[in-house]
Scaffold this motif. Sequence first.
Motif, PDB file in Angstrom:
ATOM      1  N   LYS A   1       0.779  -1.052  -0.004  1.00 26.56           N
ATOM      2  CA  LYS A   1      -0.003  -0.115  -0.006  1.00 26.56           C
ATOM      3  C   LYS A   1       0.817   1.195  -0.065  1.00 26.56           C
ATOM      4  O   LYS A   1       0.545   2.097  -0.901  1.00 26.56           O
ATOM      5  CB  LYS A   1      -0.884  -0.014   1.091  1.00 26.56           C
ATOM      6  CG  LYS A   1      -1.633   1.179   1.285  1.00 26.56           C
ATOM      7  CD  LYS A   1      -2.777   0.939   2.716  1.00 26.56           C
ATOM      8  CE  LYS A   1      -3.613   2.455   2.787  1.00 26.56           C
ATOM      9  NZ  LYS A   1      -3.983   2.265   4.177  1.00 26.56           N
TER      10      LYS A   1
ATOM     11  N   ILE B   1       1.094   4.097  -2.862  1.00 27.73           N
ATOM     12  CA  ILE B   1       0.764   5.482  -2.790  1.00 27.73           C
ATOM     13  C   ILE B   1       1.914   6.438  -3.043  1.00 27.73           C
ATOM     14  O   ILE B   1       1.789   7.557  -3.737  1.00 27.73           O
ATOM     15  CB  ILE B   1       0.224   5.587  -1.367  1.00 27.73           C
ATOM     16  CG1 ILE B   1      -1.109   4.926  -1.101  1.00 27.73           C
ATOM     17  CG2 ILE B   1       0.064   7.163  -1.068  1.00 27.73           C
ATOM     18  CD1 ILE B   1      -1.437   4.894   0.271  1.00 27.73           C
ATOM     19  N   ASN B   2       3.069   6.264  -2.546  1.00 28.75           N
ATOM     20  CA  ASN B   2       4.324   7.018  -2.640  1.00 28.75           C
ATOM     21  C   ASN B   2       5.208   6.875  -3.959  1.00 28.75           C
ATOM     22  O   ASN B   2       5.332   8.029  -4.554  1.00 28.75           O
ATOM     23  CB  ASN B   2       5.467   6.551  -1.419  1.00 28.75           C
ATOM     24  CG  ASN B   2       4.960   6.996  -0.235  1.00 28.75           C
ATOM     25  OD1 ASN B   2       4.096   7.630   0.180  1.00 28.75           O
ATOM     26  ND2 ASN B   2       5.224   6.115   0.821  1.00 28.75           N
TER      27      ASN B   2
ATOM     28  N   LYS C   1       2.465   6.749  -6.975  1.00 31.57           N
ATOM     29  CA  LYS C   1       1.408   7.917  -7.178  1.00 31.57           C
ATOM     30  C   LYS C   1      -0.310   7.555  -7.301  1.00 31.57           C
ATOM     31  O   LYS C   1      -0.806   8.251  -7.846  1.00 31.57           O
ATOM     32  CB  LYS C   1       1.648   9.210  -7.909  1.00 31.57           C
ATOM     33  CG  LYS C   1       3.202   9.423  -7.912  1.00 31.57           C
ATOM     34  CD  LYS C   1       3.507  10.079  -6.878  1.00 31.57           C
ATOM     35  CE  LYS C   1       4.844  10.597  -6.996  1.00 31.57           C
ATOM     36  NZ  LYS C   1       5.484  10.905  -5.509  1.00 31.57           N
ATOM     37  N   MET C   2      -0.668   6.519  -6.799  1.00 25.96           N
ATOM     38  CA  MET C   2      -1.911   6.002  -6.715  1.00 25.96           C
ATOM     39  C   MET C   2      -2.607   6.583  -5.458  1.00 25.96           C
ATOM     40  O   MET C   2      -2.170   7.015  -4.235  1.00 25.96           O
ATOM     41  CB  MET C   2      -1.989   4.391  -6.698  1.00 25.96           C
ATOM     42  CG  MET C   2      -1.264   3.880  -7.643  1.00 25.96           C
ATOM     43  SD  MET C   2      -1.483   2.099  -7.716  1.00 25.96           S
ATOM     44  CE  MET C   2      -3.276   1.781  -8.012  1.00 25.96           C
ATOM     45  N   LYS C   3      -4.101   6.827  -5.566  1.00 26.93           N
ATOM     46  CA  LYS C   3      -4.629   7.657  -4.190  1.00 26.93           C
ATOM     47  C   LYS C   3      -5.288   6.306  -3.495  1.00 26.93           C
ATOM     48  O   LYS C   3      -5.553   5.213  -3.864  1.00 26.93           O
ATOM     49  CB  LYS C   3      -5.727   8.425  -4.940  1.00 26.93           C
ATOM     50  CG  LYS C   3      -6.563   7.905  -5.596  1.00 26.93           C
ATOM     51  CD  LYS C   3      -7.794   8.832  -5.983  1.00 26.93           C
ATOM     52  CE  LYS C   3      -8.958   8.092  -6.461  1.00 26.93           C
ATOM     53  NZ  LYS C   3     -10.133   8.949  -6.675  1.00 26.93           N
ATOM     54  N   GLU C   4      -5.537   6.684  -2.253  1.00 23.27           N
ATOM     55  CA  GLU C   4      -5.984   5.712  -1.243  1.00 23.27           C
ATOM     56  C   GLU C   4      -7.237   5.526  -1.505  1.00 23.27           C
ATOM     57  O   GLU C   4      -8.203   6.535  -1.830  1.00 23.27           O
ATOM     58  CB  GLU C   4      -5.777   5.940   0.243  1.00 23.27           C
ATOM     59  CG  GLU C   4      -5.904   5.063   1.027  1.00 23.27           C
ATOM     60  CD  GLU C   4      -5.476   5.355   2.392  1.00 23.27           C
ATOM     61  OE1 GLU C   4      -5.668   4.623   3.115  1.00 23.27           O
ATOM     62  OE2 GLU C   4      -4.728   6.304   2.493  1.00 23.27           O
ATOM     63  N   ALA C   5      -7.892   4.435  -1.687  1.00 23.46           N
ATOM     64  CA  ALA C   5      -9.250   4.192  -1.573  1.00 23.46           C
ATOM     65  C   ALA C   5     -10.236   4.882  -0.545  1.00 23.46           C
ATOM     66  O   ALA C   5      -9.956   4.532   0.576  1.00 23.46           O
ATOM     67  CB  ALA C   5      -9.641   2.602  -1.936  1.00 23.46           C
ATOM     68  N   GLU C   6     -11.196   5.460  -1.067  1.00 25.53           N
ATOM     69  CA  GLU C   6     -11.979   6.082   0.081  1.00 25.53           C
ATOM     70  C   GLU C   6     -13.145   5.040   0.624  1.00 25.53           C
ATOM     71  O   GLU C   6     -13.334   4.101  -0.102  1.00 25.53           O
ATOM     72  CB  GLU C   6     -12.811   7.585  -0.228  1.00 25.53           C
ATOM     73  CG  GLU C   6     -11.815   8.371  -0.940  1.00 25.53           C
ATOM     74  CD  GLU C   6     -12.389   9.543  -1.492  1.00 25.53           C
ATOM     75  OE1 GLU C   6     -13.751   9.379  -1.652  1.00 25.53           O
ATOM     76  OE2 GLU C   6     -11.788  10.619  -2.149  1.00 25.53           O
TER      77      GLU C   6
ATOM     78  N   ASP D   1     -15.957   4.797  -1.737  1.00 26.36           N
ATOM     79  CA  ASP D   1     -15.756   4.362  -3.172  1.00 26.36           C
ATOM     80  C   ASP D   1     -15.392   2.521  -3.015  1.00 26.36           C
ATOM     81  O   ASP D   1     -14.306   2.289  -2.938  1.00 26.36           O
ATOM     82  CB  ASP D   1     -14.329   4.930  -3.697  1.00 26.36           C
ATOM     83  CG  ASP D   1     -13.978   4.370  -5.109  1.00 26.36           C
ATOM     84  OD1 ASP D   1     -14.658   3.841  -5.619  1.00 26.36           O
ATOM     85  OD2 ASP D   1     -12.765   4.299  -5.470  1.00 26.36           O
TER      86      ASP D   1
END
Length: 97
Positions: A70, A74-75, A78-83, A86
Amino acid sequence: MSASINRLQLNLTLLFFVIVLSLLSIIWHHQTYTLYKQIKHAKTLQHQMMALNKQLLSEHSQIMSGNEIKLHAINVLKMKEAEQTDLGKWFKGNLSL
């Protein structure tokens, strides 16, 4: 001096050129065959290296914990964390269209 060529000289000249072209075609065919063997060997080595790379990546991903994956996503990627809202269309196995 006569500029005409008799039939024997013409036939010998043509025979010489046919023999030379035949030898050149044999040499060309042999070079093509050796190149084919080299390419086939290189492809085999490439497939072996790709299989080894996939195996090593698979073993590495099994060693890594979920949190490391994970953080890497993210780092580095550059993927965004799932909300929380969502959940995707496969939430609880149901397909929401």
